[in-house]
Design a protein around this motif. Structure first.
Motif, short mmCIF file in Angstrom:
data_model
loop_
_atom_site.label_atom_id
_atom_site.label_comp_id
_atom_site.label_asym_id
_atom_site.label_seq_id
_atom_site.Cartn_x
_atom_site.Cartn_y
_atom_site.Cartn_z
N MET A 14 -1.26 -79.07 -4.37
CA MET A 14 -2.53 -78.47 -4.80
C MET A 14 -2.54 -76.97 -4.45
SD MET A 14 -5.31 -79.50 -1.84
CE MET A 14 -5.05 -78.95 -0.15
N ARG A 15 -3.32 -76.21 -5.21
CA ARG A 15 -3.53 -74.80 -4.89
C ARG A 15 -4.51 -74.69 -3.73
NH1 ARG A 15 -6.49 -72.28 -9.22
NH2 ARG A 15 -6.28 -70.29 -8.17
N ALA A 16 -4.18 -73.80 -2.81
CA ALA A 16 -5.09 -73.51 -1.70
C ALA A 16 -4.97 -72.04 -1.36
CB ALA A 16 -4.75 -74.37 -0.49
N VAL A 17 -6.03 -71.49 -0.80
CA VAL A 17 -5.96 -70.14 -0.24
C VAL A 17 -6.01 -70.32 1.27
CG1 VAL A 17 -7.08 -67.90 -0.03
CG2 VAL A 17 -6.97 -69.03 -2.26
N GLU A 71 -2.47 -67.18 -1.42
CA GLU A 71 -2.44 -68.44 -2.16
C GLU A 71 -1.16 -69.20 -1.80
OE1 GLU A 71 -3.13 -69.49 -6.78
OE2 GLU A 71 -4.20 -67.73 -6.02
N GLN A 72 -1.30 -70.54 -1.70
CA GLN A 72 -0.15 -71.35 -1.30
C GLN A 72 -0.27 -72.74 -1.94
OE1 GLN A 72 0.86 -70.39 2.76
NE2 GLN A 72 1.62 -72.45 3.13
N GLU A 73 0.86 -73.32 -2.29
CA GLU A 73 0.88 -74.71 -2.75
C GLU A 73 1.04 -75.63 -1.54
OE1 GLU A 73 0.69 -76.56 -5.66
OE2 GLU A 73 -0.04 -74.74 -6.66
N LEU A 74 0.13 -76.58 -1.42
CA LEU A 74 0.19 -77.52 -0.29
C LEU A 74 0.03 -78.95 -0.81
CD1 LEU A 74 -2.15 -75.73 2.31
CD2 LEU A 74 0.33 -75.94 2.43
N PRO A 75 0.52 -79.94 -0.06
CA PRO A 75 0.28 -81.32 -0.50
C PRO A 75 -1.22 -81.65 -0.42
CG PRO A 75 1.57 -81.25 1.56
CD PRO A 75 1.28 -79.84 1.17
N LYS A 76 -1.64 -82.55 -1.30
CA LYS A 76 -3.03 -83.03 -1.23
C LYS A 76 -3.26 -83.68 0.12
CE LYS A 76 -3.90 -84.72 -5.70
NZ LYS A 76 -4.22 -85.86 -6.57
#
Length: 311
Positions: free
Chosen positions: A1-4, A17-22
């Motif tokens: 998921m997208r996260a800041v 901004e970073q891609e992280l697991p749900k």
């Protein structure tokens, strides 16, 4: 998921901004698809490192502790909610906050989103609304006929607190700049104090309650407007108990307790339009937009709430 997220403490520029697991839910939690969140001072205070002793977390940290969205997954012990429900909440204070496409929320902290509110409006309510309500009702026990001073009436907490205090039957004075005089009066303020040109402690006396959102000298001067037996609560520091004793009043510092049941009660007032959400500024969901939102919040001059539209 997208996260800041933040991967270090610092200025607004550490928001990236970073891609992280749900996130994975526990049995008592739901997974909410985040449609909107909002900015609160705790966000940038934690980002800057001011709260690292109190909240000693590992990086990356997802900030944000307001959410409005839809439930996409339900834990095995969850009874009152199901997939597809539109909800809003002040989630628990964890390093997996709401600047993300998905977030987890404990069932007891959830409330159904008022049907007459947009997701952006709903996201503006939980943290500021519960803070205002708990300060007025639980801590200072405002009742009909009380005279109440609410500092920074045009701000996120103040703009909701004015409406709530009027609903409780109080006479309300508030401080704001001249550009917000009409705004705070429209919210219900009976007396306006221009903090740039007037000293509130010289204009007011014999008040029952002071709701302080500023801290420092303003907090200390708040004692001067109270009558003996008055009540002061601050969300911006520690009150001087020697001053409280001198003025024969009670003074408390307050830190919000997330509470889904209370939020549901606020939801009823919102559905009846007794309280109206105050979205003053809206930003998109990106590191750059969140940096701008933080910068605005740090000025202490944002009108109403700053909301982030995620979806």
């Amino acid at each position: 998921m997208r996260a800041v997220v933040i991967n270090e403490y610092g200025s607004k520029d550490v928001l990236v901004e970073q891609e992280l697991p749900k996130p994975e839910i526990k049995a008592n939690q739901v997974l909410v698809e985040v449609y909107a969140t909002s900015i609160n001072p705790i966000d940038w205070k934690l980002r800057a490192g001011y709260l690292k002793q109190m909240l000693d977390w590992s990086f990356p940290i997802i900030l944000g502790w307001d959410v409005a969205g839809k439930i996409v997954e339900v834990g095995s012990e969850v009874k009152a909610y199901q997939v597809g429900d539109e909800v809003f909440a002040r989630p628990d204070t964890t390093p997996e906050g709401t600047y993300a496409e998905f977030t987890t929320v404990d069932e007891e902290l959830l409330a159904k989103k008022p049907s007459n509110l947009s997701f952006e409006e709903a996201a503006s309510i939980p943290l500021a609304g519960l803070t205002a309500w708990q300060c007025l009702v639980d801590t200072t026990k405002v009742k009909e006929g009380d005279k109440v001073l609410i500092h920074a009436g045009a701000g996120g907490v103040g703009s909701l607190a004015i409406q709530m205090a009027k609903h409780l039957g109080a006479y309300v004075a508030t401080t704001a700049s001249e550009t917000n005089e009409a705004y705070v009066k429209q919210l219900g303020a009976d007396k306006f104090i221009n903090y740039r040109t007037q000293n509130f402690e010289e204009e007011l006396s014999d008040y029952d309650v002071v709701i302080d959102t500023m801290g420092g000298d303003i907090l200390n001067k708040g004692f001067e407007v109270l009558k003996p037996g008055g009540r002061l609560v601050t969300i911006a520091g520690q009150p001087d108990q020697a001053l409280a004793e001198k003025h024969q009043v009670t003074a408390n510092s307050y830190w919000l307790t997330p509470n889904g049941k209370q939020l549901g009660e606020l939801g009823e007032l919102l559905e009846k339009e007794i309280i109206k959400p105050q979205v003053g500024h809206e930003f998109g969901f990106s590191a750059e937009q969140l940096q701008k939102a933080h910068e605005l919040s740090e000025t202490h001059h944002a009108k109403g709430k700053i909301v982030i539209k995620v979806k």
